[in-house]
Design an enzyme around this catalytic site. Sequence first.
Site, PDB file in Angstrom:
ATOM      1  N   SER A  77      -9.778  -1.037   6.997  1.00  9.22           N
ATOM      2  CA  SER A  77      -9.222  -0.762   5.674  1.00  9.22           C
ATOM      3  C   SER A  77      -8.493  -1.912   5.005  1.00  9.22           C
ATOM      4  CB  SER A  77      -8.275   0.443   5.745  1.00  9.22           C
ATOM      5  OG  SER A  77      -9.000   1.622   5.959  1.00  9.22           O
TER       6      SER A  77
ATOM      7  N   SER B 124      -9.594   1.547   2.960  1.00  9.19           N
ATOM      8  CA  SER B 124      -8.743   2.398   2.136  1.00  9.19           C
ATOM      9  C   SER B 124      -7.703   1.617   1.323  1.00  9.19           C
ATOM     10  CB  SER B 124      -8.021   3.420   3.024  1.00  9.19           C
ATOM     11  OG  SER B 124      -7.161   2.777   3.953  1.00  9.19           O
TER      12      SER B 124
ATOM     13  N   LYS C 244       0.848  -1.189   0.000  1.00 11.65           N
ATOM     14  CA  LYS C 244       0.000   0.000   0.000  1.00 11.65           C
ATOM     15  C   LYS C 244       0.882   1.237   0.000  1.00 11.65           C
ATOM     16  CE  LYS C 244      -3.911   1.853   2.701  1.00 11.65           C
ATOM     17  NZ  LYS C 244      -4.769   1.579   3.886  1.00 11.65           N
TER      18      LYS C 244
END
Length: 486
Positions: free
Chosen positions: A176, A152, A77
């Site tokens: 997330s 996210s 990420k």
Amino acid sequence: MSESKIAGLHRMLENKEISCQELTQAYLDAMERDNGSLNAYVTATPESALETAAAVDEKLARGESIGLLEGIPMTLKDNISTDGIRTTCCSKILENYVPIYDATVWKLLRQQNAVLLGKTNMDEFAMGSSCENSCFGGAKNPHNVNHVAGGSSGGVASAVGGHLAVYGLGSDTGGSIRQPASFCGIVGMKPTYGAVSRYGLIAYASSFDQIGPITTNVEDAAIVFDAISAYDEMDSTSQGRQGEPVCRTLKNDIKGMKLGIAREYLDGVRDDVRQAVEQAAEVYRSLGAEIVFFDLPALKYALPVYYILACAEASSNLGRYDGIRYGYKAESYSDVNDMIKKTRSTGFGEEVKKRILLGTYVLSSGYYDAYYKKAQKLRGTLVSAFSDAFRSCDVILAPTVPMTAFENGHAVSDPVETYLTDICTVPVNITGLPGISVPCGYDAKGMPIGMQIIGNSFEEAKILNAAWQYENAARIYKPSDFGVKL
């Protein structure tokens, strides 16, 4: 029996059925072909990926053995620091930021010759549930690109679900990792707070943030968790994994295990999602587990407690982005104060500004006692409530999200419903407990449904074992049409 993708590729590499460079190139080619549709990656790293792959091939040519994760293509990420590789948090304010150090999790994997394919898309500063709050545009769902990947960590979930990476690391502040894993029909695990180092993770809310794996199957999640769950003196909250590696305890019989279902977790959940979780409970019954229903009234406090406390911490953490020290800086201004105001106003996206304002408000004089202090007390209430629940059950079953992945643009048209997607996941972050999402069905449109398994502190082995038993018995997972097929 469900097959570990990591173990399968490891076997192919050791048996020289494929070279590491060939494997890596296959993923790079798939990225080139499919990332335009999925928008999973925001930065690709083909040169360093092939360089690592060549080093692994040289080891194999010398007859040396390699580790399970060695040579396996993966992703991170874009809020996990990587020395020399752009790390933007998908925000204009960090659009050209290149860290000068590695996050501990990446350092651990890099030492094992993990092949980093690139950095993946996310909601700006990890604030969002759709990945659409990214300055690069949102990642798409590999099961239907007209739907969001979730947030996210939407880019990691899109890449792994779309077979553009074997596995990835995301961060979970309020769901997330688990929410996008649920939306994309794969496995996402949020470890116990402190089990995995946060050093090098660009902070959203420091007492909630936790790094964890996103994979296509439970065994791979266990393998990756074992690799990254080491004590780290660079993180003052780090404790590392407690006990032996979880892979050694995987696949144990769960006969007699008590699985709790809190009735409040099923309130307000869409019918098809609730039915899928109830059917999963029946699978567990068939495996000899006992299902225990109980009440958890404190759950109603979870969402307001989360948004008050997380936004308060975000207000503090994001104060460092002022245009002076690093990152984006406004081009024209009259003085220092005007420069900071213009930098933050134009550098941050709307959702980030909204959460900073909310956090600043609840921390301000006159409102601190009414909101922040009260939320902290209720956080303690939730911790006690879950502690009590684990006296009557071994793990807790719940939906991961009350719905399946919504269509692109829905987060803008109905922001309240988007916030409500966190309602089942935030309790785990508030209490610091481990949780894992596994696929448990599909809706009428073929979009995946996720089930969450929650455990007591540092009982990752227990939730992974329960998840593996369900995965192996139910065989729900359906691959998408994208990416590498090996």
